[in-house]
Design a protein around this motif. Structure first.
Motif, PDB file in Angstrom:
ATOM      1  N   ASP A 206       0.829  -1.223   0.000  1.00 47.68           N
ATOM      2  CA  ASP A 206       0.000   0.000   0.000  1.00 47.68           C
ATOM      3  C   ASP A 206       0.852   1.257   0.000  1.00 47.68           C
ATOM      4  OD1 ASP A 206      -2.447  -1.219  -0.239  1.00 47.68           O
ATOM      5  OD2 ASP A 206      -2.864  -1.254   1.910  1.00 47.68           O
ATOM      6  N   GLY A 207       1.911   1.247  -0.806  1.00 51.75           N
ATOM      7  CA  GLY A 207       2.760   2.423  -0.997  1.00 51.75           C
ATOM      8  C   GLY A 207       3.860   2.595   0.025  1.00 51.75           C
ATOM      9  N   ASP A 208       3.918   1.746   1.036  1.00 51.07           N
ATOM     10  CA  ASP A 208       4.922   1.904   2.101  1.00 51.07           C
ATOM     11  C   ASP A 208       5.945   0.776   2.086  1.00 51.07           C
ATOM     12  OD1 ASP A 208       3.602   4.174   3.091  1.00 51.07           O
ATOM     13  OD2 ASP A 208       2.252   2.922   4.311  1.00 51.07           O
ATOM     14  N   GLN A 209       7.186   1.111   2.478  1.00 52.47           N
ATOM     15  CA  GLN A 209       8.200   0.095   2.678  1.00 52.47           C
ATOM     16  C   GLN A 209       7.956  -0.582   4.026  1.00 52.47           C
ATOM     17  OE1 GLN A 209      11.810   2.572   2.004  1.00 52.47           O
ATOM     18  NE2 GLN A 209      12.405   0.971   0.558  1.00 52.47           N
ATOM     19  N   LYS A 210       8.002  -1.910   4.023  1.00 52.87           N
ATOM     20  CA  LYS A 210       7.797  -2.684   5.253  1.00 52.87           C
ATOM     21  C   LYS A 210       9.063  -3.485   5.556  1.00 52.87           C
ATOM     22  CE  LYS A 210       3.380  -1.575   5.651  1.00 52.87           C
ATOM     23  NZ  LYS A 210       2.823  -0.819   6.786  1.00 52.87           N
ATOM     24  N   THR A 211       9.189  -3.917   6.795  1.00 50.59           N
ATOM     25  CA  THR A 211      10.353  -4.736   7.154  1.00 50.59           C
ATOM     26  C   THR A 211      10.211  -6.174   6.665  1.00 50.59           C
ATOM     27  OG1 THR A 211       9.347  -5.151   9.329  1.00 50.59           O
ATOM     28  CG2 THR A 211      10.941  -3.322   9.167  1.00 50.59           C
ATOM     29  N   SER A 212       8.971  -6.685   6.622  1.00 50.12           N
ATOM     30  CA  SER A 212       8.751  -8.060   6.142  1.00 50.12           C
ATOM     31  C   SER A 212       7.294  -8.258   5.762  1.00 50.12           C
ATOM     32  CB  SER A 212       9.145  -9.076   7.216  1.00 50.12           C
ATOM     33  OG  SER A 212       8.227  -9.011   8.296  1.00 50.12           O
ATOM     34  N   LEU A 213       7.032  -9.392   5.104  1.00 51.16           N
ATOM     35  CA  LEU A 213       5.646  -9.760   4.779  1.00 51.16           C
ATOM     36  C   LEU A 213       4.994 -10.466   5.962  1.00 51.16           C
ATOM     37  CD1 LEU A 213       5.764 -11.218   1.141  1.00 51.16           C
ATOM     38  CD2 LEU A 213       5.029  -8.939   1.862  1.00 51.16           C
ATOM     39  N   ALA A 214       5.723 -11.415   6.544  1.00 43.03           N
ATOM     40  CA  ALA A 214       5.152 -12.233   7.625  1.00 43.03           C
ATOM     41  C   ALA A 214       6.137 -12.444   8.775  1.00 43.03           C
ATOM     42  CB  ALA A 214       4.681 -13.562   7.055  1.00 43.03           C
ATOM     43  N   GLY A 215       7.114 -11.530   8.888  1.00 42.40           N
ATOM     44  CA  GLY A 215       8.009 -11.559  10.039  1.00 42.40           C
ATOM     45  C   GLY A 215       9.294 -12.333   9.898  1.00 42.40           C
ATOM     46  N   HIS A 216       9.628 -12.831   8.705  1.00 47.75           N
ATOM     47  CA  HIS A 216      10.825 -13.672   8.573  1.00 47.75           C
ATOM     48  C   HIS A 216      11.874 -13.123   7.609  1.00 47.75           C
ATOM     49  CE1 HIS A 216       7.623 -16.443   9.934  1.00 47.75           C
ATOM     50  NE2 HIS A 216       8.603 -16.926  10.719  1.00 47.75           N
ATOM     51  N   VAL A 217      11.460 -12.489   6.519  1.00 50.62           N
ATOM     52  CA  VAL A 217      12.389 -12.050   5.475  1.00 50.62           C
ATOM     53  C   VAL A 217      12.357 -10.531   5.369  1.00 50.62           C
ATOM     54  CG1 VAL A 217      13.069 -12.300   3.054  1.00 50.62           C
ATOM     55  CG2 VAL A 217      11.955 -14.206   4.228  1.00 50.62           C
ATOM     56  N   ASP A 218      13.546  -9.929   5.413  1.00 49.86           N
ATOM     57  CA  ASP A 218      13.669  -8.470   5.321  1.00 49.86           C
ATOM     58  C   ASP A 218      13.366  -8.008   3.892  1.00 49.86           C
ATOM     59  OD1 ASP A 218      14.233  -5.814   5.589  1.00 49.86           O
ATOM     60  OD2 ASP A 218      16.389  -6.071   5.923  1.00 49.86           O
ATOM     61  N   ILE A 219      12.355  -7.161   3.729  1.00 50.68           N
ATOM     62  CA  ILE A 219      12.004  -6.633   2.402  1.00 50.68           C
ATOM     63  C   ILE A 219      12.148  -5.111   2.357  1.00 50.68           C
ATOM     64  CG2 ILE A 219      10.431  -8.545   1.869  1.00 50.68           C
ATOM     65  CD1 ILE A 219       8.095  -6.543   2.493  1.00 50.68           C
ATOM     66  N   SER A 220      12.880  -4.546   3.327  1.00 50.74           N
ATOM     67  CA  SER A 220      13.017  -3.093   3.392  1.00 50.74           C
ATOM     68  C   SER A 220      13.913  -2.550   2.281  1.00 50.74           C
ATOM     69  CB  SER A 220      13.560  -2.665   4.758  1.00 50.74           C
ATOM     70  OG  SER A 220      14.850  -3.226   4.976  1.00 50.74           O
ATOM     71  N   MET A 221      14.754  -3.412   1.699  1.00 44.56           N
ATOM     72  CA  MET A 221      15.674  -3.028   0.625  1.00 44.56           C
ATOM     73  C   MET A 221      15.350  -3.849  -0.626  1.00 44.56           C
ATOM     74  SD  MET A 221      17.651  -0.719   2.010  1.00 44.56           S
ATOM     75  CE  MET A 221      19.145  -0.664   1.027  1.00 44.56           C
ATOM     76  N   PRO A 222      15.792  -3.374  -1.803  1.00 42.50           N
ATOM     77  CA  PRO A 222      15.588  -4.163  -3.024  1.00 42.50           C
ATOM     78  C   PRO A 222      16.243  -5.541  -2.920  1.00 42.50           C
ATOM     79  CG  PRO A 222      16.226  -1.925  -3.583  1.00 42.50           C
ATOM     80  CD  PRO A 222      16.400  -2.057  -2.095  1.00 42.50           C
ATOM     81  N   LEU A 223      15.530  -6.554  -3.403  1.00 41.16           N
ATOM     82  CA  LEU A 223      16.010  -7.934  -3.363  1.00 41.16           C
ATOM     83  C   LEU A 223      16.472  -8.362  -4.750  1.00 41.16           C
ATOM     84  CD1 LEU A 223      13.101  -9.308  -1.183  1.00 41.16           C
ATOM     85  CD2 LEU A 223      15.444  -8.956  -0.412  1.00 41.16           C
ATOM     86  N   LEU A 224      17.622  -9.042  -4.806  1.00 42.17           N
ATOM     87  CA  LEU A 224      18.183  -9.496  -6.069  1.00 42.17           C
ATOM     88  C   LEU A 224      17.771 -10.934  -6.354  1.00 42.17           C
ATOM     89  CD1 LEU A 224      21.798  -8.021  -5.734  1.00 42.17           C
ATOM     90  CD2 LEU A 224      19.768  -6.953  -6.761  1.00 42.17           C
ATOM     91  N   ARG A 225      17.944 -11.326  -7.583  1.00 45.06           N
ATOM     92  CA  ARG A 225      17.604 -12.674  -8.015  1.00 45.06           C
ATOM     93  C   ARG A 225      18.417 -13.699  -7.219  1.00 45.06           C
ATOM     94  NH1 ARG A 225      15.223 -14.693 -12.566  1.00 45.06           N
ATOM     95  NH2 ARG A 225      15.813 -16.782 -13.236  1.00 45.06           N
ATOM     96  N   ASP A 226      17.754 -14.779  -6.829  1.00 50.88           N
ATOM     97  CA  ASP A 226      18.424 -15.851  -6.090  1.00 50.88           C
ATOM     98  C   ASP A 226      17.956 -17.189  -6.657  1.00 50.88           C
ATOM     99  OD1 ASP A 226      19.567 -17.634  -4.357  1.00 50.88           O
ATOM    100  OD2 ASP A 226      19.013 -16.530  -2.540  1.00 50.88           O
ATOM    101  N   GLU A 227      18.793 -17.810  -7.480  1.00 52.69           N
ATOM    102  CA  GLU A 227      18.420 -19.048  -8.157  1.00 52.69           C
ATOM    103  C   GLU A 227      18.585 -20.285  -7.274  1.00 52.69           C
ATOM    104  OE1 GLU A 227      20.149 -19.387 -12.018  1.00 52.69           O
ATOM    105  OE2 GLU A 227      19.092 -17.605 -12.771  1.00 52.69           O
ATOM    106  N   ASP A 228      19.098 -20.094  -6.049  1.00 51.87           N
ATOM    107  CA  ASP A 228      19.201 -21.238  -5.128  1.00 51.87           C
ATOM    108  C   ASP A 228      17.823 -21.782  -4.754  1.00 51.87           C
ATOM    109  OD1 ASP A 228      21.928 -21.105  -5.136  1.00 51.87           O
ATOM    110  OD2 ASP A 228      22.075 -19.961  -3.261  1.00 51.87           O
ATOM    111  N   TRP A 229      16.797 -20.938  -4.922  1.00 45.79           N
ATOM    112  CA  TRP A 229      15.442 -21.367  -4.577  1.00 45.79           C
ATOM    113  C   TRP A 229      14.730 -22.055  -5.749  1.00 45.79           C
ATOM    114  CZ3 TRP A 229      14.736 -21.533   0.342  1.00 45.79           C
ATOM    115  CH2 TRP A 229      15.399 -20.621   1.182  1.00 45.79           C
ATOM    116  N   ILE A 230      15.402 -22.115  -6.889  1.00 45.56           N
ATOM    117  CA  ILE A 230      14.764 -22.701  -8.081  1.00 45.56           C
ATOM    118  C   ILE A 230      15.169 -24.172  -8.215  1.00 45.56           C
ATOM    119  CG2 ILE A 230      14.570 -22.609 -10.600  1.00 45.56           C
ATOM    120  CD1 ILE A 230      15.296 -19.616 -10.393  1.00 45.56           C
ATOM    121  N   ARG A 231      14.157 -25.041  -8.300  1.00 45.84           N
ATOM    122  CA  ARG A 231      14.416 -26.456  -8.551  1.00 45.84           C
ATOM    123  C   ARG A 231      14.390 -26.701 -10.054  1.00 45.84           C
ATOM    124  NH1 ARG A 231       9.933 -30.577  -6.983  1.00 45.84           N
ATOM    125  NH2 ARG A 231       9.436 -30.350  -9.178  1.00 45.84           N
TER     126      ARG A 231
END
Length: 208
Positions: free
Chosen positions: A180-205
């Motif tokens: 809703d237009g604001d920067q948050k620290t996380s979606l559900a309390g586990h992953v920091d989303i306050s900064m831009p996130l880069l691609r991470d292919e370790d999560w791709i099977r």
């Protein structure tokens, strides 16, 4: 007496001849006028087909020619059955000036394969999508956080399905998530989303 009779007879003959002459002249004139003016007009009307109201209506009823949309193939990332890895699903979509927004719409729709699971919580909608200096700013509704099932694994699947899908699009290199237009620290309390996130292919099977 005989002279008068002859004279009258001559006059009558002259009148008859004059009348015949006048009639001949009239017939000739009529023939000339008919051939010069009436016949060409009549022939022209015969050659030019008349445009009826029905033909105009049929022309108006013709539908415009369908212009085929240009389609492109994109890679979308959805969770596997264990929600441990992301799996690629290829999908053809209409080419759009805002391709980043279009692929997020497709992610929200969910996978077409029964072996894959949606990573975006129900009710999530897009507020805005824009790119600045190779970073895409993705502003989503509060539902992405409010309706999230929780858990670090599920939260990672949500975030990196978005990040890895969007970084498939050139020149995007990172994703800044907004709620809703604001920067948050996380979606559900586990992953920091306050900064831009880069691609991470370790999560791709990778599919075999």
């Amino acid at each position: 007496m005989k002279k008068n009779k002859r004279s009258r007879k001559k006059r009558n003959n002259f009148k008859s001849l004059f009348t015949i002459f006048v009639l001949i002249v009239l017939v000739v004139l009529c023939y000339i006028i008919f051939n010069k003016f009436i016949t060409p007009t009549w022939e022209k009307q015969k050659k030019e087909p008349s445009i009826s109201e029905e033909s105009i209506y049929q022309e108006e009823k013709k539908e415009p020619e369908h212009i085929a949309e240009e389609m492109i193939e994109v890679n979308l990332y959805f969770a596997d059955q264990e929600e441990m890895y992301l799996v690629t699903e290829k999908r053809k979509i209409a080419k759009s000036p805002n391709l980043a927004k279009q692929v997020v719409i497709e992610l929200i729709k969910g996978p077409t394969s029964s072996n894959l699971y949606s990573t975006i919580p129900e009710g999530t909608s897009i507020n805005e999508v824009y790119v600045v200096d190779d970073i895409v700013y993705l502003d989503l509704s509060e539902s992405i956080s409010k309706n999230h099932p929780g858990g670090s694994s599920s939260e990672l699947m949500t975030i990196y399905s978005l990040v890895n899908t969007l970084t498939e699009i050139s020149p995007i290199k990172g994703v800044q998530l907004l709620i809703d237009g604001d920067q948050k620290t996380s979606l559900a309390g586990h992953v920091d989303i306050s900064m831009p996130l880069l691609r991470d292919e370790d999560w791709i099977r990778r599919r075999p």
